[in-house]
Write an enzyme that holds these catalytic residues in place. Structure first.
Site, PDB file in Angstrom:
ATOM      1  N   ASP A   1     -35.696 -32.107  10.683  1.00 34.68           N
ATOM      2  CA  ASP A   1     -34.841 -33.001  11.469  1.00 34.68           C
ATOM      3  C   ASP A   1     -33.621 -32.260  12.015  1.00 34.68           C
ATOM      4  O   ASP A   1     -32.892 -32.790  12.841  1.00 34.68           O
ATOM      5  CB  ASP A   1     -34.424 -34.209  10.632  1.00 34.68           C
ATOM      6  CG  ASP A   1     -33.465 -33.830   9.542  1.00 34.68           C
ATOM      7  OD1 ASP A   1     -33.922 -33.537   8.423  1.00 34.68           O
ATOM      8  OD2 ASP A   1     -32.250 -33.759   9.812  1.00 34.68           O
ATOM      9  N   LEU A  29     -33.583 -37.964  16.809  1.00 39.11           N
ATOM     10  CA  LEU A  29     -34.476 -38.920  17.447  1.00 39.11           C
ATOM     11  C   LEU A  29     -33.711 -39.877  18.342  1.00 39.11           C
ATOM     12  O   LEU A  29     -34.197 -40.313  19.373  1.00 39.11           O
ATOM     13  CB  LEU A  29     -35.265 -39.690  16.393  1.00 39.11           C
ATOM     14  CG  LEU A  29     -36.365 -38.845  15.736  1.00 39.11           C
ATOM     15  CD1 LEU A  29     -37.066 -39.636  14.663  1.00 39.11           C
ATOM     16  CD2 LEU A  29     -37.363 -38.361  16.785  1.00 39.11           C
TER      17      LEU A  29
END
Lengths: 521, 418
Positions: free
Chosen positions: A287, A423
């Site tokens: 991430d 995201l």
């Protein structure tokens, strides 16, 4: 004369106050006009110290200038000694008293007080706060430990192998940026290595502690801006080596561990193997890939700026696009590091110059001081604070070091949280017409604390594109509006620059994508 | 008692004064006059003071800055006047909306005898008619804290246009919050007082005219030089207590009403609603504060009017009322209202004053920011006084807000269980 809106550093006598206030039994008599007592509130309000700084001011006024300010100063020194009974006394002048040339040192000596009196000559019109702190620490250490100097040329005896190695921690002061927590972290790290800490100075030290600095085997210099001259003198005079690595970031902490292990003659291996920082794994975690190549501008005192540049590049995968410092004393070191990064360092204490550089570079993250936080806020760029000047927010209630492995964890959190999460950034890019995204949605986890950014990029960013405004076709303008707000300013600037360089007279959707391809990283 | 004849003893001290210098006033002045810029000509210390004094940094770009004198200026390598011209030119290019520039003198500029009044005249000629350049001193050797506002306003007085002779007008002098000014305008209008101006104005183009028909009323207790300058131009000062609390506000307005021969009935009627509302609002705080013992360190020169309010409207007991400077004429109506046995002190020797304060163990200490946290840490309750010049506290509608500022630290101490 220099036009200043905000200053990175106070005058040098404030640096001297940071030393006196850090110590437990030193008092400072400052020849200064009425009003200079404002400096007390730096310590009582910004740092929330529960005691007044140990400083007596003469607070002379115009009517005193006609009579005898020297007498006023002598009385103040005598009264301060009488009332506070310090183990050592610092005497000096602030900027105005420097001009009236009353010779605080000579006047204090004439009183023949039964304690060491250290006169401070801090040229207010040339030097600044950190220099003043460094000079004060050095003069005080010289005065208190100088008598123990061995004959020139004598060799320092090797450590008795029966005794654990020991060092001093030099540099933490009052009003220091996270000094409180750095000392705890580094003391614990040294403890793991089996190295004792003999004296921490100036923070928490007594005059007698300074006199026994030479008893340690070597010195750990936490903040070269403050402890540099003292450590160099201790090396010259007592043959004590001192550390060059400042343990900010995982890599620098590893280097620091190896360095002190060598000074102490011990094996660093076991401690290096037990390393407990989460930063390396968090940075490798998938991430974090969105952090790759984020353009970062770094500015602060030399120590923190140089450390931040290294962490940003090597430990978070950012691109350092600008590096600078207000610490002129360490300009050479910062210039060298900047060159190694392929940059030209910005050495300046002019806030306006730093602001111009940031708006020119349009970075995606600013790592700076409270000043850069203001600049970044205006330019709507995320920012994390890495360095003094100290602000009330830089004295958090929680444990929050910058140094050592826990410090590296703190850096990861503090630098990454202001950014848009990976995201979320994608969603904004894909669906910028969503009504909740429009008008520049701020990162969702920061919405509660941050007012929503305005739709258009800040005017200061626009102002940088000097000259005639470049005309945009309506469709191109609309297309630009689909670019997420936090990169829209950069997209506009890049497109205009691209168009300008190619002599394009009207920016179309085509120009926009040509420019995007041109500037793709 | 005859005003001005208060003969009470005052403890005068000369030692370390734990007070700000007059530069500090720039923090509120630069927001009040919206097209003015304050350029301190001084040292790094001056710049650092203004940046630190408010305790926080101000987010928008401030309308103040410092031209920092460096060693080249002192050594004569650079002509200080040329340097100043260069700095001012750069500044006015950056801030084209500025119409009024104050060159503010500091301790170093005064000690090196840099003549800022000549510099202001020269720069005024250069930048006229767009920008007017004035100067005043905010130095610590000349001014204490709020006296900076006095010096600033006094520098404006020669710039005020001359009013037509025979025209009666009221001038309210001293920085007030915009909301307070608006409330006062409504009250003056209800009293039938037509022409009312405020000094300083919100825009430098709106400087009020003055003349022999001008009566002025000081809204702040620290404006000695401004009052003198106005009197020299023929304006007449209306003596009154200051508009803090219900009583202060009523007597302050009454001074105007009397000068304008407003019938007593009309005065009562015009002020009745606000007066009663304020008295009701204060009553809550009187319950919390009555009987509490308060010690005021010298700071803003508001101490004497505040002490009068705390004593007469909130029932607090005054242990010591310190003031940096006691202007007996302007303070006469206030002193007449203070209890006879109140200990007044002028000037300061901070260590001795702290000894007296601790010995008396007050319930509440009003003091500056340098002293507040150390006193709190040793168990005392404090009200830091700079808030009193940064908050709208004057006139009826703010009387309870003013009371609340003193009640809050005590309430907070009671609430906290850690």
């Amino acid at each position: 004369m220099q036009l200043t809106l905000w200053t990175y550093e106070g005058p040098p006598h404030v640096g001297a106050m940071r030393i006196a206030t850090a110590m437990r039994d030193v008092h400072y008599v400052l020849h200064a006009p009425q009003g200079d007592t404002y400096a007390d509130l730096l310590f009582t309000m910004i740092e929330r110290r529960g005691a007044r700084p140990p400083v007596t001011y003469t607070t002379f006024q115009a009517r005193d200038l006609g009579s005898d300010t020297a007498q006023l100063l002598q009385n103040a020194i005598r009264d301060a000694h009488e009332r506070f009974r310090p183990a050592a006394l610092l005497v000096g002048a602030s900027c105005t008293a420097e001009l009236i040339q009353d010779d605080p040192g000579g006047l204090a000596r004439a009183l023949a007080l039964p304690v060491p009196v250290v006169p401070l000559e801090l040229p207010s019109y040339q030097r600044k706060e950190n220099w003043g702190a460094a000079e004060t620490f050095y003069q005080l250490t010289r005065a208190l430990a100088g008598a123990r100097a061995p004959a020139a040329g004598s060799v320092r005896p090797a450590r008795d192998p029966q005794r654990r190695p020991r060092c001093n921690l030099l540099g933490p002061t009052a009003l220091g940026f996270r000094h409180r927590d750095d000392v705890i972290e580094i003391r614990s790290l040294l403890g793991q290595l089996g190295i004792d800490v003999s004296v921490v100075a100036p923070e928490g030290a007594t005059a007698a502690d300074l006199a026994r600095l030479p008893d340690a085997d070597f010195n750990v210099v936490l903040y070269p801006e403050i402890a540099g001259p003292t450590a160099a003198w201790l090396q010259r005079t007592f043959g004590m080596p001192f550390t060059r690595h400042v343990p900010i970031g995982v890599g620098a902490t590893r280097d620091f561990i190896r360095e002190v292990a060598e000074f102490a003659g011990i094996d660093a291996g076991p401690v290096l193997e037990q390393e407990r920082s989460r930063l390396p794994w968090y940075s490798r975690s998938v991430d974090s890939t969105y952090l790759t190549g984020k353009r970062v501008f770094v500015f602060g005192d030399a120590t923190h700026a140089m450390a931040a540049a290294r962490v940003a590049r090597d430990e978070l995968g950012f691109n350092v696009v600008g590096l600078g410092t207000y610490s002129r004393e360490l300009a050479r070191e910062v210039r060298e590091l900047a060159r190694a990064f392929g940059l030209e360092a910005l050495i300046s204490d002019d806030y306006l110059e730093v602001e111009a550089r940031i708006s020119e570079l349009q970075p995606e993250l600013v790592l700076g001081t409270q000043m850069e936080r203001h600049i970044a806020k205006r330019l709507k760029i995320p920012c994390a604070v890495i360095s003094a000047p100290a602000h009330v927010q830089d004295f958090p209630a929680r444990y929050s070091p910058q140094m050592g492995f826990e410090g590296a964890n703190v850096l990861f959190d503090c630098w990454v949280h202001p950014l848009m999460m990976g995201l979320e950034e994608h969603l904004l890019g894909m669906f910028s017409n969503d009504h909740e995204f429009r008008n520049g949605a701020a990162p969702s986890h920061l919405v509660a604390t941050q007012p929503p950014a305005s739709a258009e990029e800040p005017s200061a960013a626009r102002a940088v594109t000097a000259g005639d405004p470049m005309p945009w076709a309506q469709e191109a303008e609309q297309e630009l509006g689909k670019v997420p707000f936090f990169v829209r300013g950069k997209a506009r600037r890049n497109t205009e620059r691209f168009a300008h360089e190619r002599g394009v007279s009207l920016i179309t959707v085509e120009t926009l994508y040509e420019a995007k391809a041109h500037f793709a990283r | 008692m005859v005003p001005g004849c208060d003969t009470r003893e005052v403890l005068r001290e000369r030692g370390q004064r734990e007070v700000f210098c007059g530069l500090t006033g720039i923090i509120w002045l630069h927001r009040k006059i919206q097209d003015a810029f304050f350029l301190v000509v001084g040292s790094r210390t001056c710049a650092h003071l203004i940046q630190s004094a408010a305790g926080v940094m101000i987010f928008a770009e401030p309308r103040f800055g410092t031209a920092i004198i460096d060693e080249r200026d002192l050594a004569g390598l650079a002509d200080a006047n040329d340097e100043l011209d260069r700095v001012v030119t750069r500044l006015l290019e950056r801030r084209p909306e500025i119409r009024l520039l104050f060159l503010v003198g500091s301790c170093p500029s005064e000690v090196i005898k840099l003549d800022l009044s000549r510099a202001a005249q020269r720069l005024s000629r250069t930048f006229s008619p767009k920008v007017r350049v004035l100067n005043y001193s905010g130095s610590g050797i000349e001014t204490t804290f709020t006296q900076g506002e006095d010096a600033c306003l006094a520098s404006l007085v020669p710039e005020l246009p001359q009013a037509d002779a025979g025209k009666n007008a009221l001038l309210v002098v001293g920085v007030l919050a915009d909301v307070v000014e608006d409330q006062l305008r409504r009250l003056f209008s209800a009293l039938g007082i037509g022409s009312v101006d405020f000094l300083p104005p919100r825009q430098s183009a709106h400087l009020p005219a003055i003349g022999p028909g001008t009566h002025f009323l000081l809204a702040q207790p620290y404006l000695a030089d401004t009052a003198r300058a106005l009197e020299e131009r023929g304006a007449k000062r209306l003596a009154a207590p200051f508009p803090l609390g219900v009583e202060g506000t009523t007597l302050w307005l009454k001074a105007v009403a009397d000068a304008w021969s407003v019938p007593p009935g009309r005065f009562l009627e015009a002020t009745k609603a606000a007066r009663e509302r304020a008295a009701r609002a204060i009553a809550v705080y009187r319950q919390q504060l009555a009987g509490k013992r308060v010690f005021l360190f010298p700071d803003s020169q508001l101490e004497i009017p505040l002490a009068r309010f705390l004593s007469r409207e909130l029932g607090m007991e005054l242990l010591e009322v310190g003031t940096p400077f006691l202007h007996r004429t302007h303070m006469a109506p206030e002193l007449a209202l203070l209890p006879r046995d109140t200990r007044l002190s002028e000037g300061q020797d901070v260590e001795k004053q702290l000894d007296r304060c601790r010995a008396q163990a007050p319930d509440l200490i009003v003091c500056g920011l340098g002293l507040a946290n150390p006193l709190e840490a040793s168990g005392f309750t404090t009200k830091w006084s700079i808030e009193l010049v940064f908050t709208p506290v004057q006139a009826y509608e703010q009387a309870a807000d003013l009371a609340e500022l003193f009640a809050r630290p005590l309430v907070r101490r009671m609430r906290l269980a850690v």
